[in-house]
Design an enzyme around this catalytic site. Structure first.
Site, PDB file in Angstrom:
ATOM      1  N   ASP A  35      16.168   5.537   2.835  1.00  0.00           N
ATOM      2  CA  ASP A  35      14.927   4.924   2.550  1.00  0.00           C
ATOM      3  C   ASP A  35      15.105   3.268   2.853  1.00  0.00           C
ATOM      4  O   ASP A  35      16.222   2.647   2.731  1.00  0.00           O
ATOM      5  CB  ASP A  35      14.595   5.060   1.172  1.00  0.00           C
ATOM      6  CG  ASP A  35      13.358   6.270   1.094  1.00  0.00           C
ATOM      7  OD1 ASP A  35      13.173   6.631   2.069  1.00  0.00           O
ATOM      8  OD2 ASP A  35      13.206   6.588   0.002  1.00  0.00           O
ATOM      9  N   LYS A  57      10.072   2.999   3.343  1.00  0.00           N
ATOM     10  CA  LYS A  57       8.441   3.112   3.055  1.00  0.00           C
ATOM     11  C   LYS A  57       8.309   1.834   2.176  1.00  0.00           C
ATOM     12  O   LYS A  57       8.993   1.524   1.204  1.00  0.00           O
ATOM     13  CB  LYS A  57       8.119   4.383   2.380  1.00  0.00           C
ATOM     14  CG  LYS A  57       8.203   5.521   3.175  1.00  0.00           C
ATOM     15  CD  LYS A  57       7.844   6.693   2.351  1.00  0.00           C
ATOM     16  CE  LYS A  57       7.760   7.950   3.114  1.00  0.00           C
ATOM     17  NZ  LYS A  57       6.461   8.708   2.858  1.00  0.00           N
ATOM     18  N   MET A 170       5.634  -0.404  -8.743  1.00  0.00           N
ATOM     19  CA  MET A 170       4.677  -0.478  -7.805  1.00  0.00           C
ATOM     20  C   MET A 170       3.517  -0.849  -8.236  1.00  0.00           C
ATOM     21  O   MET A 170       2.548  -0.544  -7.760  1.00  0.00           O
ATOM     22  CB  MET A 170       4.272   0.973  -6.992  1.00  0.00           C
ATOM     23  CG  MET A 170       5.629   1.454  -6.112  1.00  0.00           C
ATOM     24  SD  MET A 170       5.292   3.201  -5.783  1.00  0.00           S
ATOM     25  CE  MET A 170       5.723   4.053  -7.308  1.00  0.00           C
TER      26      MET A 170
END
Length: 272
Positions: A35, A57, A170
């Protein structure tokens, strides 16, 4: 013979926070799907002949489709290879580890979970912010500020009235909505709040503020993703630990006035 997949949590960023088990499993990998938020130096822990596949991502950036990641793991395992799927933090804490585990199991692939230290635990601690404290809160809630496109919003009313520390992953892009919802449902405007960018890394930056002023203070300090947001009375304890903040280049208090009247939130023995 079918291979095996390790879903490995690489921790919050600092390599010293990688678990011994994770380091051992990395040595077994023929292929590593890595990642974007995994520390680049972790690649040195892989075997020299291991294939490294970036599958980064990040919100608002080109990303490897989740279905493609899962299919690549299946294909490599069916070819008899040992696969390391490296994720930032912990694979089962907003890391889509559950989805990948179920997909691999449905394909008949053996899966082992290797837990990592989640950013929600490690990053607030860099500022001396405990997530729980008997004098402040009776629990902590981890919540995603970016729900699935087909999913419901978090129950902001319940979260605002929970009396718990809120750790929001997030949440930077949606902070205006999050702030408005928490205020609308009764969370005090002067509740201490923090935003921490690149937590545990040398480039960590942060701002200490209040719920009402956090958005303004983040903008003034230039805090961007990837950043963790922490809201709750225990954020006030960061100001009691100045030694924990010396390495930071970012101001601790923004234009909104920092965390304001700390004595309101501190136990009597700390407020004096």
């Amino acid at each position: 013979m079918t291979g095996k997949v390790y879903l490995i949590g690489a921790g919050p960023g600092d390599l010293d926070m990688l678990t011994l088990k994770a380091a051992r499993c990395l040595k077994l990998a023929d292929v590593a799907l890595v990642d974007d938020l995994v520390h680049p130096d972790i690649r040195a822990m892989l075997r020299p002949d291991a294939e490294i596949v970036p599958v980064g991502k990040r919100g608002g950036c080109p990303s490897t489709p989740q279905a493609a990641i899962e299919q690549r793991m299946i294909d490599e395992a069916r070819a008899g290879k040992t696969v390391a799927r490296l994720k930032g933090g912990d694979p089962f804490v907003f890391g889509r580890g559950g989805e990948e585990m179920l997909t691999l199991q449905a394909a008949g692939i053996e899966v082992e979970i290797v837990n990592g230290l989640s950013a929600g635990l490690a990053v607030p601690a860099t500022l001396g912010i405990p997530l729980t404290h008997r004098s402040f809160v009776h629990g902590v809630t981890f919540v995603s500020g970016h729900p699935h496109q087909d999913g419901d919003e978090p129950n902001w009313q319940a979260l605002a009235q929970s009396g718990m520390t809120l750790v929001i992953y997030m949440g930077v892009k949606r902070l205006p909505l999050i702030r408005a919802e928490l205020l609308r449902h009764g969370l005090a405007a002067d509740t201490p709040a923090a935003a921490i960018e690149n937590g545990t890394l040398p480039q960590q930056r942060q701002v200490l503020s209040t719920l009402d002023a956090l958005e303004q203070d983040m903008s003034a300090a230039g805090i961007h993703s990837p950043a963790l947001i922490v809201i709750g009375p225990t954020v006030a304890l960061a100001s009691c630990r100045p030694s924990a903040l010396e390495r930071s280049e970012a101001p601790l208090q923004g234009k909104g006035g920092g965390i304001g009247n700390e004595s309101k939130w501190l136990p009597t023995e700390l407020a004096q």
